[in-house]
Design an enzyme around this catalytic site. Structure first.
Site, PDB file in Angstrom:
ATOM      1  N   GLU A 155       0.907  -1.216   0.120  1.00 15.94           N
ATOM      2  CA  GLU A 155      -0.014   0.086   0.031  1.00 15.94           C
ATOM      3  C   GLU A 155       0.826   1.133   0.111  1.00 15.94           C
ATOM      4  OE1 GLU A 155      -2.952  -0.351   3.161  1.00 15.94           O
ATOM      5  OE2 GLU A 155      -4.061  -2.076   2.189  1.00 15.94           O
ATOM      6  N   GLU A 169      -6.126  -7.937  -0.116  1.00 12.84           N
ATOM      7  CA  GLU A 169      -6.749  -7.661   0.975  1.00 12.84           C
ATOM      8  C   GLU A 169      -8.383  -7.298   0.805  1.00 12.84           C
ATOM      9  OE1 GLU A 169      -4.811  -4.859   3.772  1.00 12.84           O
ATOM     10  OE2 GLU A 169      -2.939  -5.779   3.503  1.00 12.84           O
TER      11      GLU A 169
HETATM   12  C1  FCB Z   1      -4.718  -2.215   5.190  1.00 12.37           C
HETATM   13  C2  FCB Z   1      -3.452  -2.631   5.832  1.00 12.37           C
HETATM   14  C3  FCB Z   1      -3.452  -3.802   6.830  1.00 12.37           C
HETATM   15  C4  FCB Z   1      -5.030  -3.350   7.783  1.00 12.37           C
HETATM   16  C5  FCB Z   1      -6.143  -3.093   6.953  1.00 12.37           C
HETATM   17  C6  FCB Z   1      -7.368  -2.992   8.038  1.00 12.37           C
HETATM   18  O1  FCB Z   1      -4.883  -1.047   4.849  1.00 12.37           O
HETATM   19  O2  FCB Z   1      -2.775  -3.173   4.693  1.00 12.37           O
HETATM   20  O3  FCB Z   1      -2.441  -3.544   7.555  1.00 12.37           O
HETATM   21  O4  FCB Z   1      -4.841  -2.350   8.567  1.00 12.37           O
HETATM   22  O5  FCB Z   1      -5.838  -2.246   6.188  1.00 12.37           O
END
Ligand code: FCB
Length: 444
Positions: free
Chosen positions: A167, A352
């Site tokens: 990210e 994610e």
């Molecule tokens: C993302 C992150 C992870 C966690 C989630 C909820 O941005 O990669 O570490 O904090 O959000």
């Protein structure tokens, strides 16, 4: 669950994700201090000033955690390697215990039939490098290349995939413009430099890994959909486009197209490091896949004041424990946008997706129907994207365990497995059990 593994194309992969600082326990095993330790120790930055010193004690309990992954029937484990655990000074002499830890961890995944998907950096910058300017300093690309060489020289031969940086938006904008994450800066010049250097470091790490003979290398981008608060107001429409440019198009455009959007340059160009245009040859190193982290969308309105001149407005959709709106449709739109615009030739993974919920242990059981509904709805959008031709190859849930949710401490529970932060006992939630059933392999 309204689906099983068989509703997805043959070979579609499922996984769960975690990150080092959020679960390992950085007080153990000779890890060096990170900028998150300093940030958390500064009153007002983190809920109850909590830090990652103990976290889930994954550093000692990892065999149990890998067993949980195996029993969940997932294919991939997306984990990260802590720079400060491997190189406590950021550069120079490695911590042998740290290297041994990741070595054992990768072997442990392979023994359990899990595909190791490594992220090199998930935010725990060694403090000595933060002292030298961290992401503001162009030298970070070289420091990161050294870390890449050190950790991948040890575990790279057994990985299924690797990505340099989790990210880029969070590493740069959230941490240097909004100040919500370490190092907690609010400075436009620091932001511009961090945004550019994070991509430069990404490119250098890819070069190093190619040099080591690694394959299946990707980039992991977090995306947030921006809708104008009032779609009939041209100023709001323009503000939402600026938000989209800063959040999404800057990083995807930099890595895949080798240019930055005009809406961002309008505010940041005077602050970018000299000669930034010459770095695109490194930044655009070819990748083998693209990873999308997706959680929510935002409603954006124009606001008076200097660039970027925008503000977030409360939206009407149901919200998670984070206060984030649930908007599965935007995941579909992002997959299609990346497939059609940024990376038409690359496999896509959702790296994610998941939700925080105020899960409570009652009579030994944790019922989390909200999480099941969230996952169901987002997986339906994944199937829709596949049906519409996107080359989506896998879906990874955030997160295996309840963990350290950064500035929000241990309060926000994203896990498929509940963690009692006093006893550190792990208890699989109802969503874990439902997934375990949905992911059973044929004949398994
Ligand atoms: C993302 C992150 C992870 C966690 C989630 C909820 O941005 O990669 O570490 O904090 O959000």
């Amino acid at each position: 669950m309204t689906w099983t593994r068989n509703d997805f194309p043959e070979g579609f992969l499922f996984g769960a994700a975690t990150s080092s600082y959020q679960i390992e326990g950085h007080g153990m095993g000779g890890a060096g201090p990170t900028h998150w330790d300093s940030f958390a120790a500064t009153p007002g930055n983190v809920v109850r000033a909590e830090d990652g010193a103990r976290a889930c004690d994954h550093y000692t309990r990892w065999p149990e955690d890998l067993d949980l992954l195996r029993d969940l029937n997932v294919d991939i484990y997306r984990f990260s390697t802590s720079w400060a655990r491997v190189l406590p000074e950021g550069t120079g002499t490695p911590n042998p215990e740290g290297l041994d830890f990741y070595d054992r961890l990768v072997d442990g995944m392979l023994e359990r039939g899990l595909k190791p998907a490594a992220t090199l950096y998930h935010w725990e910058l060694p403090q000595p490098l933060a002292d030298r300017g961290g992401w503001r300093n162009r030298d970070i690309a070289g420091w990161f290349a050294e870390f890449t060489e050190t950790i991948m020289g040890r575990i790279g031969d057994r990985l299924w995939s690797a990505a340099p940086i989790n990210e880029p938006w969070c590493v740069s904008w959230l941490s240097h413009f909004e100040g919500h994450h370490a190092p907690g800066m609010r400075d436009i010049r620091a932001t511009a430099r961090a945004m550019h250097h994070v991509l430069l470091a990404h490119g250098r790490a890819i070069e190093v890994m190619r040099g080591l003979g690694l394959s299946n290398l990707g980039g992991v981008f977090n995306l947030e959909w921006a809708d104008p608060a009032d779609p009939d107001n041209p100023a709001d429409v323009a503000a939402a486009a600026r938000y989209d440019a800063i959040y999404n198009r800057f990083f995807l455009g930099g890595v895949f197209q080798g240019h930055y959007p005009a809406e961002v340059l309008e505010g940041l160009e005077p602050h970018l490091p000299q000669g930034w245009q010459d770095d695109f040859a490194t930044i655009t190193q070819p990748l083998d896949w693209v990873g999308l982290n997706y959680y929510t969308r935002k409603l954006i309105a124009a606001a008076p004041g200097p660039w970027p001149g925008l503000t977030e407005v409360q939206g009407p959709l149901p919200k998670t424990q984070m206060g984030w709106e649930v908007c599965p449709e935007a995941l579909y739109r992002f997959i299609m946008r990346v497939a059609n615009t940024h990376a038409p030739d690359l496999p896509i993974y959702v790296t994610e997706n998941g939700m925080a919920n105020a899960d409570r242990l009652q009579g030994g059981v944790i019922d989390d129907p909200e999480r099941l509904a969230y996952l169901d709805a987002h997986l339906a959008q994944c199937r829709r994207a596949i049906a519409d031709g996107a080359d989506l190859r896998g879906y990874i849930i955030w997160s295996l365990l309840d963990n350290y949710e950064w500035a929000l401490g241990y309060e926000k529970r994203f896990g498929l497995v509940h963690v009692d932060f006093e006893s550190l006992k792990r208890t699989p939630k109802a969503s874990y059990h439902a997934l375990e059933r949905a992911l059973r392999r044929k004949g398994g």
